[in-house]
Design a protein around this motif. Structure first.
Motif, mmCIF file in Angstrom:
data_model
loop_
_atom_site.group_PDB
_atom_site.id
_atom_site.type_symbol
_atom_site.label_atom_id
_atom_site.label_comp_id
_atom_site.label_asym_id
_atom_site.label_seq_id
_atom_site.Cartn_x
_atom_site.Cartn_y
_atom_site.Cartn_z
ATOM 1 N N LEU A 1 0.709 -1.207 0.202
ATOM 2 C CA LEU A 1 0.023 -0.014 -0.009
ATOM 3 C C LEU A 1 0.783 1.284 0.023
ATOM 4 O O LEU A 1 0.734 2.044 -1.043
ATOM 5 C CB LEU A 1 -0.790 -0.022 1.299
ATOM 6 C CG LEU A 1 -2.145 -1.190 1.302
ATOM 7 C CD1 LEU A 1 -2.920 -0.993 2.670
ATOM 8 C CD2 LEU A 1 -2.924 -0.938 0.050
ATOM 9 N N VAL B 1 -4.101 2.963 -6.056
ATOM 10 C CA VAL B 1 -3.881 2.418 -4.780
ATOM 11 C C VAL B 1 -3.395 3.684 -3.796
ATOM 12 O O VAL B 1 -4.394 3.989 -2.935
ATOM 13 C CB VAL B 1 -2.679 1.569 -4.609
ATOM 14 C CG1 VAL B 1 -2.411 1.187 -3.103
ATOM 15 C CG2 VAL B 1 -3.270 0.231 -5.451
ATOM 16 N N LEU C 1 -5.794 5.162 -1.247
ATOM 17 C CA LEU C 1 -5.273 5.488 0.409
ATOM 18 C C LEU C 1 -5.658 7.079 0.876
ATOM 19 O O LEU C 1 -5.726 7.194 2.087
ATOM 20 C CB LEU C 1 -3.964 5.014 0.190
ATOM 21 C CG LEU C 1 -3.068 4.794 1.763
ATOM 22 C CD1 LEU C 1 -3.801 3.366 2.173
ATOM 23 C CD2 LEU C 1 -1.656 4.487 1.528
#
Ligand code: SF4
Ligand code: SF4
Length: 474
Positions: free
Chosen positions: A179, A188, A192
């Motif tokens: 991540l 991603v 996030l």
């Protein structure tokens, strides 16, 4: 609201500011979180800065401040709207550099209590300017008065819980690193950012699979020869969970030089909360950490810290936000990792081993972390590196991410500009990559920014020293 003065007439004019300075910087003052008083204090401080303008190149806060203060052809920071003040506050990433050379800053006119109560001339209160401390007050005020977005609250909670996040991420390092290690700007990272408020455009430090304290428990205890000191290592969340190699090098170098090392039971300094404006959460962490570290000092240990923003918190912020004899005791006995070694080297009767039989670079490009410069302790790491016999080039520029606050979405653009400038200066100092030139810096967050901007991964000074003594990294 002009103060009717310019910097040429200071300090006599600012000495008659109507507001007691205790309200401005004292977090225990009952009006500390009052919006009207905080905004008045901001206007007063910004007016002084607008007359001075020395810090115009330090960060994006100052140009924004000067632009707003000069709107409509006037020169008056009092005309700034709350939204304009908020913009100036949001551009601040807490590098602390504006207090380093400020002619009205702490240390120029400050009393022993940390707040000015009287001028050198007599009765009128003198004016002590500390923009970063005022920004912290403004953030705390906005936080207390519900003036932050849900996403900002989320990122504050995440950054504030650095210890818990670190513990979990080390357990699940491969998943966590997929991540945080995803390419900046990728889906991603953007996802996030929406969920956590952590900037999607920055390279983030990865998590280690073995945390430092676990390594410390496993590493064979070394019987030190001539004992030259006894310290408690306060590794900080960044080093504990993300770059334990720094603290491992620290322990090896210290033990090699007869300095016995123990490990702090206190985990996190709480800087994440402080720099996000969550005063209550910070104070709770700070009170516990002060009590734990003061007990270590009473046992005869000094405290050493390998991450500059955190040593700043132990030396300065705890005195302001916790106060009392224990906070003073901790502050007096806390050292940056290189600062402590240089103390040993410079003290009569003790010295460092100068036999560097390992790997020593020809030249070192050294980045002086802003939070070390703000501690006004001299360039101890630079002096330590010079002992190796290498040519050391100094780079003094904020990375914008010395505190985790710079990695929040709200500050991402301003901190990125600072990092880009740092990258250029590092590349210039290392001659574009001359062989044998190693890049080095005390702050792992800044080192990550340097790696992002230059492609070169810097080492901490203690890692270079460990190599010079011939210790292999784990
Ligand atoms: S912080 Fe101090 S040095 Fe910087 S602009 Fe303001 S008054 Fe001038
Ligand atoms: S602390 Fe750093 S980022 Fe904040 S106003 Fe001062 S120089 Fe700018």
């Amino acid at each position: 609201m002009s103060l009717g003065c310019d910097v040429a007439r200071l300090p006599c004019d600012v000495a008659v500011l109507p507001q007691p300075m205790t309200t401005t910087y004292d977090p225990h003052h009952p009006m500390y979180l009052d919006e009207a008083q905080t905004r008045t204090a901001l206007a007063q401080a910004f007016d002084v800065c607008n007359g001075c303008r020395k810090c115009v190149d330090l960060c994006p806060s100052f140009p924004a401040m000067f632009r707003y203060a000069s709107q409509g052809g006037t020169s008056d920071a009092g005309q700034m709207t709350p939204a304009q003040q908020d913009h100036v506050i949001d551009e601040c990433f807490q590098c602390k550099l504006c207090v380093v050379g400020c002619p009205y800053g702490p240390g120029q006119q400050e009393t022993a209590h940390g707040f000015a109560h009287g001028s050198a001339h007599g009765s009128a209160p003198s004016y002590v300017l500390d923009i970063p401390r005022l920004m912290l007050r403004a953030d705390a005020m906005r936080n207390a008065n519900g003036q932050v977005t849900v996403r900002d609250r989320l990122s504050s909670a995440l950054i504030g819980h650095a210890d818990l996040v670190g513990k979990l991420s080390v357990q699940l390092a491969r998943f966590a690193n997929r991540l945080v290690g995803a390419k900046p700007g990728s889906v991603v990272r953007r996802l996030l950012a929406v969920l956590t408020g952590v900037a999607s455009n920055r390279v983030l430090p990865l998590f280690a699979e073995l945390r430092f304290s676990r390594w410390f428990d496993l590493h064979p205890k070394v019987r030190v020869g001539k004992k030259q000191g006894r310290v408690t290592v306060f590794p900080t969340c960044v080093v504990e969970y993300q770059e334990p190699a720094i603290a491992q090098a620290l322990v090896r170098v210290y033990e090699h030089n007869g300095i016995e090392c123990g490990l702090s039971k206190a985990a996190c300094c709480g800087a994440g909360y402080l720099h996000s404006g969550d005063l209550a959460a910070f104070t709770k962490v700070a009170v516990d950490t002060v009590a734990t570290l003061a007990a270590e000092v009473r046992k005869g240990n000094d405290i050493v810290v390998p991450q500059p923003a955190c040593s700043y918190v132990l030396k300065h912020d705890y005195v302001d936000y916790v106060g009392g004899p224990d906070a003073q005791l901790v502050a007096q006995h806390t050292y940056d990792a290189a600062e402590y070694l240089m103390k040993v080297h410079r003290t009569e009767g003790s010295s460092l081993d100068m036999q560097f039989t390992g790997e020593v670079p020809d030249a070192i490009t050294y980045h002086a972390a802003s939070h070390l410069r703000a501690q006004k302790i001299g360039l101890q790491s630079r002096d330590l590196l010079k002992l190796l016999g290498a040519k050391v080039s100094l780079v003094e520029q904020s990375s914008g991410v010395e505190s985790l606050a710079g990695l929040r979405t709200i500050k991402a653009d301003s901190s990125l500009r600072a990092s880009e400038q740092l990258g250029k200066l590092v590349n210039r100092a290392r001659g574009g990559g001359v062989p044998g030139n190693v890049v080095c810096g005390d702050c792992h967050l800044s080192n990550t920014a340097i790696a992002e901007q230059t492609g070169v991964v810097p080492l901490h000074p203690l890692q270079l020293l460990a190599r010079a003594y011939g210790f292999a990294a784990d």
